[in-house]
Write an enzyme that holds these catalytic residues in place. Structure first.
Site, PDB file in Angstrom:
ATOM      1  N   CYS B 144      35.152  30.831  40.393  1.00 48.15           N
ATOM      2  CA  CYS B 144      35.253  31.962  41.299  1.00 48.15           C
ATOM      3  C   CYS B 144      34.054  32.873  41.017  1.00 48.15           C
ATOM      4  CB  CYS B 144      36.556  32.713  41.053  1.00 48.15           C
ATOM      5  SG  CYS B 144      36.719  34.196  42.070  1.00 48.15           S
ATOM      6  N   ASP B 146      34.053  35.943  40.750  1.00 47.25           N
ATOM      7  CA  ASP B 146      34.503  37.097  39.969  1.00 47.25           C
ATOM      8  C   ASP B 146      33.628  37.265  38.716  1.00 47.25           C
ATOM      9  OD1 ASP B 146      36.163  38.628  38.004  1.00 47.25           O
ATOM     10  OD2 ASP B 146      37.596  38.558  39.649  1.00 47.25           O
ATOM     11  N   HIS B 213      41.302  31.526  38.072  1.00 49.13           N
ATOM     12  CA  HIS B 213      41.563  32.464  36.972  1.00 49.13           C
ATOM     13  C   HIS B 213      42.773  33.349  37.247  1.00 49.13           C
ATOM     14  CE1 HIS B 213      39.745  35.994  39.110  1.00 49.13           C
ATOM     15  NE2 HIS B 213      39.185  35.008  39.782  1.00 49.13           N
ATOM     16  N   CYS B 224      42.935  36.808  40.687  1.00 51.01           N
ATOM     17  CA  CYS B 224      41.839  36.514  41.607  1.00 51.01           C
ATOM     18  C   CYS B 224      42.059  37.265  42.920  1.00 51.01           C
ATOM     19  CB  CYS B 224      41.767  35.026  41.856  1.00 51.01           C
ATOM     20  SG  CYS B 224      40.376  34.579  42.901  1.00 51.01           S
TER      21      CYS B 224
HETATM   22 ZN   LIG Z   1      38.628  35.049  41.706  1.00 52.58          ZN
END
Ligand SMILES: [Zn+2]
Ligand SMILES: [Zn+2]
Ligand SMILES: [Zn+2]
Ligand SMILES: [Zn+2]
Lengths: 485, 485
Positions: B144, B146, B213, B224
């Site tokens: 991801c 992130d 995650h 997430c």
């Molecule tokens: Zn994420």
């Protein structure tokens, strides 16, 4: 609303003829007839739209308007008009812009479907064999996106359908080198991994062709807009891009990786080509070429064998040129064979323009019917039918789109008609989710176009249609609804 | 301006410890020290900016302001501030937003350069050998985007630099299947055509990993964002995308073409991973996994050999599970060896978080320092350093960009500081013109970002920096000037 050039100059190929109908010994008359019928049917359908809408507009305040309009539309256009537009005519005036946009999109889908019915199972093997015969396992052509080159593959070069791996058009033929390297990689993997179309040890080559253009009767106005109608600049730019592509392959891969390149020019008034002859090292030069209109003229009164011999001799003569056009020797045999085929094929097209338009096209300028955005329709390969902007995002393809909108501002918007934009993308149904993502791409590109030309969109002077199609040849064209998600 | 979570829960791995410092027999203490120093140096540099600017702001109306400010900047930040901004301070107030933006971009380039000096010649061979040891010739990871996963490769999984062929991040790990198929094709061609890194007959595999995650201490808020903090949805989405990619390869290529896939979850509070164990057919399941934090706890007091054995046993136990997690048998040997390495590597990271942050990170939420747009910097692989939006155009990448701007609205904009956006693209200097086109892409993306967030841009609350870099590892980062064209 297209201004015709009333002073049509004669075709230089026929200047010796004096009114006599040209008949070159190497042209394919049957194919010329077939292609003319195809062109007239398709263009006729698009050109009927304005006439029919004018007639319908005259009826809009009559009581049984909707019914009468539908009868006319069914008869003359072959489809019904959207009821929601007709039904509102009694309140406000008929929304002619929306109606025109709908008609263009409907005609487009209808003609594409009919084109498919005529070629239900294309002979891909025969198409591949055509190039393999000259030692090429893949041929990739990048013409300028100018609508006058839209007939390049089927008309101007007379190549079998499906023979060309890629024919993505870019303004000024300025193709995307990085994307092309990726396409080359895919082709190579098929050869190495799966032996398609032939195994890697067969010694075949990959050919990249760039096609620029000019107008012989109005060279400073009707040439390539992307290169300010300067034919030398257009040719040089194409050659430079071809060299960059070959360099990229040679630098990025070892084991003697390389590609063949070929630069072709098209006179969009006569569809005659000019082929730049590579030398023994594959290098080209703007001064070394065969001009096919000369070849046509010098062979039109010969028998077939003599004419064919003269084609070979013209290539040889170009290779033996001295001075600025000097070469390091003849191209390899496969390249010579390919150029010969292209020149002979194009003789038919020169005669096609000659015999049907008295020497040269009457619409030497832009007269496109719609803007084709995205992957383009392989069903339509017709001169001046569409301005084609190959793009994945408007963010990257904005310069190409701007040229298209500029052309249609003159052709349509200034006459009160919207610019019809046909957004079309191909998907791969073997890849899960690819169709959904392609539909999203259609919608994203539509939104971006409407945002970029917000003024036109607000006034109804921009009409976008969306379609997707599986990559396999002959797949149906699927309509994407505006509110689908 | 980051609110710290004052109620830090203990790391579940240490709950048996009772204040005792954890020491797992399989962790790499030297590496943990090195990584901590690296993290503190880099984050410290970014975090110093606000402090230094506050100090400088207090001096702005003094006579020798410019000189004094430069002395402080050189000393504390290691570079000079742009004179044009300082020199104008006597007229209007100091433009702190512009100054902050410049400082972030300068720090970024400075730290990237220093990171390179420390690794002048990365041992690519060793990196490739790491995966070849498990039978993989290429490993491609999509986490991801992130920022808390930004340390995935170097910290969480402890993989050697250069080992991973691609680590493009996407919001929610929703990687682009079509682009990934193209990447697979390139990798395959290298193997078939040039025998790199090994020849095609070596029987090695391609591995695609997706990483989702969650947050164990605040699962419904700090998970997430792309999957609404729902860990089951995040894991399912990752698994579905992996299956789609494998399906695409199997459907599009013959001769048994396939890829291995692996789904990994990360608890962003502790950096502990959860590895979903494929079965004998390569299929995964959300209920069959090894949770590394359990493994850490159950082996922390063992000797090295016993601990290592328990790692193997945990994989075996997962494969023998019944019920919802039931499998068709163990994964193949290479996959087992790889999972073992990943689990053991991650034990060091669990301890890293344990020993340096008393169980779990204090910044369990977002605390990124900048938004990384484009290809990302391989020099920075640090948790919460950057929010990474992998994109080629804003038109396609808008959802990822929007998430980044949303995060920075909370982190910076609401405190009067601009969102710093580092636009970075790699080019291939073997391809002629590629650098120029990449510079144009930087500028196009910058314009598109400034157009999309026009309100922020107008107020000086959006600052974009642009850099390009050759694809070869260790190439310098080159600044793109705003007015370059
Ligand atoms: Zn994420
Ligand atoms: Zn052109
Ligand atoms: Zn003629
Ligand atoms: Zn601990």
């Amino acid at each position: 609303g297209i201004a015709l050039n009333t002073l049509v100059e004669p075709n230089p190929a026929c200047s010796t003829g004096g009114g006599r109908v040209c008949r070159h010994p190497l042209t394919n008359e049957a194919e010329n007839k077939r292609l003319l019928e195809h062109e007239q049917t398709i263009k006729g359908s698009f050109d009927a739209i304005v006439k029919v809408l004018k007639r319908i507009a005259g009826l809009q305040h009559e009581a049984d308007f909707t019914e009468r309009a539908q009868v006319i539309a069914r008869e003359q256009l072959g489809f019904e008009l959207p009821a929601r537009i007709l039904d509102d005519a009694w309140i406000a005036d008929l929304d002619m812009r929306a109606l025109y946009g709908e008609c263009v999109m409907q005609t487009l889908r209808q003609k594409a479907e009919q084109a498919q019915l005529k070629n239900p199972q294309k002979d891909t093997d025969a198409a591949i064999a055509f190039f393999l015969d000259s030692g090429y396992h893949a041929v990739d052509i990048s013409p300028c996106s100018d609508g006058r080159l839209k007939g390049l593959v089927r008309y101007i070069l007379r190549l079998p359908e499906g023979a060309v791996r890629s024919r993505k058009a870019y303004a000024g033929a300025m193709f995307d080198v990085d994307a092309n390297v990726k396409r080359w990689i895919e082709t190579e993997l098929m050869r190495f991994r799966e032996g398609r179309p032939v195994t890697a040890d067969a010694g075949t080559r990959y050919l990249k062709v760039a096609v620029y253009h000019w107008s012989s009767s109005d060279p400073t106005h009707e040439g390539c807009a992307a290169h300010c109608s300067n034919v030398t600049v257009a040719a040089e730019a194409g050659l430079k891009r071809l060299n960059a592509f070959r360099q990229a392959i040679e630098n990025s891969f070892c084991c003697g990786a390389s590609v063949d390149t070929l630069l072709i020019g098209v006179d969009t008034d006569t569809d005659a080509i000019k082929v730049h002859i590579p030398d023994a090292a594959g290098e080209m030069n703007l001064h070394r070429f065969v001009d096919n209109i000369e070849l046509y003229r010098s062979t039109v009164n010969d028998d077939a064998n003599t004419a064919r011999l003269k084609v070979y001799q013209a290539i040889q003569a170009a290779s033996e040129a001295t001075g600025w056009g000097a070469s390091s020797g003849e191209p390899h045999e496969g390249m010579r064979r390919l150029i010969t085929s292209l020149l002979i094929n194009n003789l038919s097209q020169i005669e096609y323009v000659c015999s049907n338009w008295g020497g040269r096209y009457t619409d030497i300028g832009h007269a496109e019917r719609f803007i084709s955005v995205g992957d383009g329709f392989e069903e339509f390969q017709l001169r001046n039918l569409a301005y084609f902007a190959h793009l994945h995002t408007v963010e990257e393809g904005a310069p190409d789109m701007d040229v298209g909108i500029k052309i249609f501002t003159k052709l349509n918007v200034n006459h009160g008609l919207p610019a019809p934009v046909a957004i079309h993308f191909r998907y791969d149904n073997r890849v899960p989710g690819c169709r959904e993502r392609t539909v999203e791409r259609c919608q994203r590109v539509k939104e971006a176009i409407e945002a970029r030309y917000a003024d036109l969109a607000k006034k109804g002077l921009l009409v976008c249609g969306m379609t997707v199609q599986d990559k396999r040849p002959g797949s149906p064209i699927e309509l994407v609804e505006v509110d689908a998600a």
